[in-house]
Motif scaffolding. Structure first.
Motif, mmCIF file in Angstrom:
data_model
loop_
_atom_site.group_PDB
_atom_site.id
_atom_site.type_symbol
_atom_site.label_atom_id
_atom_site.label_comp_id
_atom_site.label_asym_id
_atom_site.label_seq_id
_atom_site.Cartn_x
_atom_site.Cartn_y
_atom_site.Cartn_z
ATOM 1 N N TYR A 20 0.832 -1.203 0.000
ATOM 2 C CA TYR A 20 0.000 0.000 0.000
ATOM 3 C C TYR A 20 0.867 1.254 0.000
ATOM 4 O O TYR A 20 0.519 2.251 -0.609
ATOM 5 C CB TYR A 20 -0.971 -0.006 1.173
ATOM 6 N N SER A 25 -3.883 -0.886 -4.192
ATOM 7 C CA SER A 25 -5.195 -0.405 -3.777
ATOM 8 C C SER A 25 -6.091 -1.486 -3.182
ATOM 9 O O SER A 25 -7.114 -1.172 -2.595
ATOM 10 C CB SER A 25 -5.913 0.238 -4.967
ATOM 11 N N THR A 67 -6.668 -2.320 4.473
ATOM 12 C CA THR A 67 -6.865 -1.767 3.131
ATOM 13 C C THR A 67 -7.595 -0.432 3.185
ATOM 14 O O THR A 67 -7.227 0.518 2.490
ATOM 15 C CB THR A 67 -7.643 -2.768 2.254
ATOM 16 N N LYS A 70 -4.980 2.150 4.596
ATOM 17 C CA LYS A 70 -3.725 2.445 3.909
ATOM 18 C C LYS A 70 -3.747 2.267 2.400
ATOM 19 O O LYS A 70 -2.829 2.711 1.719
ATOM 20 C CB LYS A 70 -2.611 1.582 4.488
ATOM 21 N N GLY A 71 -4.755 1.604 1.865
ATOM 22 C CA GLY A 71 -4.810 1.373 0.424
ATOM 23 C C GLY A 71 -5.062 2.659 -0.344
ATOM 24 O O GLY A 71 -5.647 3.612 0.169
ATOM 25 N N THR A 72 -4.606 2.708 -1.565
ATOM 26 C CA THR A 72 -4.797 3.857 -2.432
ATOM 27 C C THR A 72 -6.060 3.649 -3.251
ATOM 28 O O THR A 72 -6.245 2.593 -3.845
ATOM 29 C CB THR A 72 -3.597 4.001 -3.396
#
Length: 83
Positions: A20, A25, A67, A70-72
């Motif tokens: 991440y 993502s 997720t 921190k996920g994009t």
């Protein structure tokens, strides 16, 4: 997209932090979520199912929380065609 590759939940749960940070993502983790339930309880299908509802769901919830935090967010990186 980050694939689990059948890693154990303990190992795979450490990987998304790095992924991440590099722009990943989301994740795909079928075997990671069901691995412990199958290894510990097969061939007792009822026990596998019960373990998935408890332990498998816990793994999925932890990965989802990570997720979300921190996920994009995914955005297409190509022109959008209207016609």
């Amino acid at each position: 997209m980050l694939l689990s590759g059948g890693a154990t939940p303990e190992k795979f749960e450490r990987v998304p932090d790095y992924s991440y940070a590099a722009g990943a993502s989301r994740f795909l983790a079928g075997r990671t979520i069901r691995l412990d339930a199958v290894l510990k309880n097969f061939p007792d299908r009822a026990a596998v199912s019960a373990s998935l509802r408890k332990d498998g769901l816990n793994v999925l919830e932890r990965l989802t929380q990570l997720t979300t935090a921190k996920g994009t967010a995914w955005n297409p990186r190509y022109p959008v065609f209207t016609n």
